[in-house]
Design a protein around this motif. Structure first.
Motif, PDB file in Angstrom:
ATOM      1  N   ARG A 140       0.820  -1.242   0.047  1.00  0.00           N
ATOM      2  CA  ARG A 140      -0.017   0.062   0.102  1.00  0.00           C
ATOM      3  C   ARG A 140       0.991   1.344  -0.059  1.00  0.00           C
ATOM      4  N   LEU A 141       2.202   1.000   0.808  1.00  0.00           N
ATOM      5  CA  LEU A 141       3.073   2.295   0.709  1.00  0.00           C
ATOM      6  C   LEU A 141       3.675   2.617  -0.454  1.00  0.00           C
ATOM      7  N   GLY A 142       3.774   1.448  -1.504  1.00  0.00           N
ATOM      8  CA  GLY A 142       4.499   1.387  -2.568  1.00  0.00           C
ATOM      9  C   GLY A 142       6.004   1.142  -2.469  1.00  0.00           C
ATOM     10  N   GLN A 143       6.238   0.258  -1.358  1.00  0.00           N
ATOM     11  CA  GLN A 143       7.358  -0.448  -1.209  1.00  0.00           C
ATOM     12  C   GLN A 143       7.829  -1.810  -1.475  1.00  0.00           C
ATOM     13  N   GLY A 144       6.802  -2.286  -2.456  1.00  0.00           N
ATOM     14  CA  GLY A 144       7.215  -3.607  -2.748  1.00  0.00           C
ATOM     15  C   GLY A 144       6.562  -4.606  -2.066  1.00  0.00           C
ATOM     16  N   VAL A 145       6.691  -5.852  -2.382  1.00  0.00           N
ATOM     17  CA  VAL A 145       6.191  -6.972  -1.708  1.00  0.00           C
ATOM     18  C   VAL A 145       7.445  -7.988  -1.730  1.00  0.00           C
ATOM     19  N   GLY A 146       7.509  -8.476  -0.591  1.00  0.00           N
ATOM     20  CA  GLY A 146       8.757  -9.373  -0.193  1.00  0.00           C
ATOM     21  C   GLY A 146      10.385  -8.529  -0.456  1.00  0.00           C
ATOM     22  N   TYR A 147      11.276  -9.368  -0.389  1.00  0.00           N
ATOM     23  CA  TYR A 147      12.383  -8.809  -0.535  1.00  0.00           C
ATOM     24  C   TYR A 147      13.596  -9.615  -1.170  1.00  0.00           C
ATOM     25  N   PHE A 148      13.201 -10.705  -1.797  1.00  0.00           N
ATOM     26  CA  PHE A 148      14.138 -11.651  -2.450  1.00  0.00           C
ATOM     27  C   PHE A 148      14.911 -10.788  -3.429  1.00  0.00           C
ATOM     28  N   ASP A 149      13.962  -9.641  -4.197  1.00  0.00           N
ATOM     29  CA  ASP A 149      14.696  -9.062  -5.323  1.00  0.00           C
ATOM     30  C   ASP A 149      15.363  -7.823  -5.074  1.00  0.00           C
ATOM     31  N   ARG A 150      15.690  -7.703  -3.663  1.00  0.00           N
ATOM     32  CA  ARG A 150      16.532  -6.431  -3.218  1.00  0.00           C
ATOM     33  C   ARG A 150      17.661  -6.286  -3.900  1.00  0.00           C
ATOM     34  N   PHE A 151      18.436  -7.054  -4.445  1.00  0.00           N
ATOM     35  CA  PHE A 151      19.688  -6.779  -5.006  1.00  0.00           C
ATOM     36  C   PHE A 151      19.672  -7.089  -6.316  1.00  0.00           C
ATOM     37  N   LEU A 152      19.047  -8.028  -6.776  1.00  0.00           N
ATOM     38  CA  LEU A 152      19.177  -8.208  -8.667  1.00  0.00           C
ATOM     39  C   LEU A 152      18.016  -7.614  -9.053  1.00  0.00           C
ATOM     40  N   GLY A 153      16.900  -7.048  -8.576  1.00  0.00           N
ATOM     41  CA  GLY A 153      15.498  -6.429  -9.016  1.00  0.00           C
ATOM     42  C   GLY A 153      15.193  -7.534  -9.870  1.00  0.00           C
ATOM     43  N   PRO A 154      14.644  -7.018 -11.341  1.00  0.00           N
ATOM     44  CA  PRO A 154      14.064  -8.069 -12.165  1.00  0.00           C
ATOM     45  C   PRO A 154      14.843  -9.185 -12.846  1.00  0.00           C
ATOM     46  N   LEU A 155      16.300  -9.106 -12.363  1.00  0.00           N
ATOM     47  CA  LEU A 155      16.923 -10.490 -12.908  1.00  0.00           C
ATOM     48  C   LEU A 155      17.075 -11.314 -11.798  1.00  0.00           C
ATOM     49  N   THR A 156      16.617 -11.131 -10.512  1.00  0.00           N
ATOM     50  CA  THR A 156      16.218 -12.273  -9.733  1.00  0.00           C
ATOM     51  C   THR A 156      15.513 -13.507 -10.332  1.00  0.00           C
ATOM     52  N   ALA A 157      16.209 -14.805  -9.959  1.00  0.00           N
ATOM     53  CA  ALA A 157      15.714 -16.000 -10.511  1.00  0.00           C
ATOM     54  C   ALA A 157      14.425 -16.151 -10.038  1.00  0.00           C
ATOM     55  N   PRO A 158      13.126 -16.487 -10.787  1.00  0.00           N
ATOM     56  CA  PRO A 158      11.796 -16.781 -10.561  1.00  0.00           C
ATOM     57  C   PRO A 158      11.787 -18.031  -9.742  1.00  0.00           C
ATOM     58  N   TYR A 159      10.864 -17.959  -9.015  1.00  0.00           N
ATOM     59  CA  TYR A 159      10.433 -19.292  -8.411  1.00  0.00           C
ATOM     60  C   TYR A 159      10.061 -20.474  -9.356  1.00  0.00           C
ATOM     61  N   PHE A 160      10.100 -21.705  -8.764  1.00  0.00           N
ATOM     62  CA  PHE A 160      10.061 -22.873  -9.531  1.00  0.00           C
ATOM     63  C   PHE A 160       8.510 -23.026 -10.375  1.00  0.00           C
ATOM     64  N   LEU A 161       7.441 -22.578  -9.696  1.00  0.00           N
ATOM     65  CA  LEU A 161       6.283 -22.226 -10.388  1.00  0.00           C
ATOM     66  C   LEU A 161       5.924 -20.830 -10.489  1.00  0.00           C
ATOM     67  N   LEU A 162       5.399 -20.245 -11.515  1.00  0.00           N
ATOM     68  CA  LEU A 162       4.982 -18.835 -11.680  1.00  0.00           C
ATOM     69  C   LEU A 162       3.857 -18.488 -11.221  1.00  0.00           C
ATOM     70  N   HIS A 163       3.815 -17.439 -10.410  1.00  0.00           N
ATOM     71  CA  HIS A 163       2.642 -16.785  -9.626  1.00  0.00           C
ATOM     72  C   HIS A 163       2.177 -15.526 -10.227  1.00  0.00           C
ATOM     73  N   PRO A 164       1.162 -15.109 -10.204  1.00  0.00           N
ATOM     74  CA  PRO A 164       0.847 -13.735 -10.417  1.00  0.00           C
ATOM     75  C   PRO A 164       1.103 -12.843  -9.416  1.00  0.00           C
ATOM     76  N   LYS A 165       1.777 -11.730  -9.633  1.00  0.00           N
ATOM     77  CA  LYS A 165       1.873 -10.621  -8.774  1.00  0.00           C
ATOM     78  C   LYS A 165       0.753  -9.806  -8.411  1.00  0.00           C
ATOM     79  N   LEU A 166       0.164 -10.224  -7.573  1.00  0.00           N
ATOM     80  CA  LEU A 166      -1.228  -9.596  -7.258  1.00  0.00           C
ATOM     81  C   LEU A 166      -0.963  -8.195  -6.634  1.00  0.00           C
ATOM     82  N   TRP A 167      -0.064  -7.734  -6.072  1.00  0.00           N
ATOM     83  CA  TRP A 167       0.131  -6.605  -5.363  1.00  0.00           C
ATOM     84  C   TRP A 167       1.306  -5.691  -5.962  1.00  0.00           C
ATOM     85  N   SER A 168       1.367  -5.753  -7.308  1.00  0.00           N
ATOM     86  CA  SER A 168       2.610  -5.275  -7.781  1.00  0.00           C
ATOM     87  C   SER A 168       2.305  -3.563  -7.853  1.00  0.00           C
ATOM     88  N   GLY A 169       3.019  -2.576  -7.539  1.00  0.00           N
ATOM     89  CA  GLY A 169       2.816  -1.328  -7.678  1.00  0.00           C
ATOM     90  C   GLY A 169       1.855  -0.889  -6.640  1.00  0.00           C
TER      91      GLY A 169
END
Length: 211
Positions: A140-169
């Motif tokens: 809600r504050l625009g701080q993102g969801v989770g923190y696994f991507d805090r270093f590599l951002g969009p280059l972070t390896a995805p999960y084994f199964l892909l899921h929709p990012k329900l709360w993006s932005g």
């Protein structure tokens, strides 16, 4: 101890692979290369088999228990629903459970959670509720969801199964505070093309707080 063994297994894998790569770049030494290839294959198969037969993960050699099952006429899946202060139900972004990984959390909740004492179940549910609520606020504050991507951002390896990012932005993140969780088992026939919500059977298996 298991982490040390896993690290040694991985180190052996890397050493053999590095030696094989070094020989690959040479113009000679093919007999040695053949021996090393065989050793590499035997090592990888042996460690993978040990992880599978022992049902002990030794990353990157995994027992993969949640991907092994006998196919039935119907398929079932656990669904974690958050309940807000107005008693409305909401799906939770899969990243909200970090540092837990949803595709491993789900089978644990199905196989281990039901065997816990009631007070232990309540502690687990409260921890998960805190994770979901913290992530809702961050979204809600625009701080993102989770923190696994805090270093590599969009280059972070995805999960084994892909899921929709329900709360993006921040979009889709509920505005009202979460106060509870509900675990549902959802089942549907395998012959259904896609998941037709009209043919899904939904069973409540746990609610927190307990009604």
């Amino acid at each position: 101890m298991l982490n040390i063994v896993s690290g040694l297994c991985f180190a052996g894998f890397v050493v053999l692979a590095s030696l094989l790569l070094a020989l690959e770049r040479k113009s000679s030494g093919w007999p040695s290369r053949r021996v090393l290839v065989n050793a590499f294959l035997v090592y990888a198969v042996s460690v993978s088999s040990a992880a599978g037969l022992g049902q002990r993960d030794a990353w990157p050699f995994s027992s993969w228990p949640f991907a092994a099952a006998i196919a039935k006429d119907t398929t079932a899946k656990l669904r974690i629903i958050a309940v807000d202060a107005q008693q409305r139900e909401h799906d939770v972004d899969y990243r909200a459970w970090q540092p837990l990984e949803y595709d491993e959390l789900s089978p644990w909740l199905q196989l281990v959670f039901p065997r816990l004492e009631e007070d232990a179940k309540a502690r687990v549910a409260q921890y998960l509720l805190d994770l979901a609520e913290r992530s809702r606020l961050q979204a809600r504050l625009g701080q993102g969801v989770g923190y696994f991507d805090r270093f590599l951002g969009p280059l972070t390896a995805p999960y084994f199964l892909l899921h929709p990012k329900l709360w993006s932005g921040g979009a889709g993140a509920p505005a009202v505070r979460f106060v509870g969780l509900r675990f549902y088992m959802e089942a549907w026939p395998l012959e259904v093309s896609g998941r037709d919500e009209r043919k899904v059977t939904r069973t409540l298996v746990y609610a927190y707080p307990t009604p």
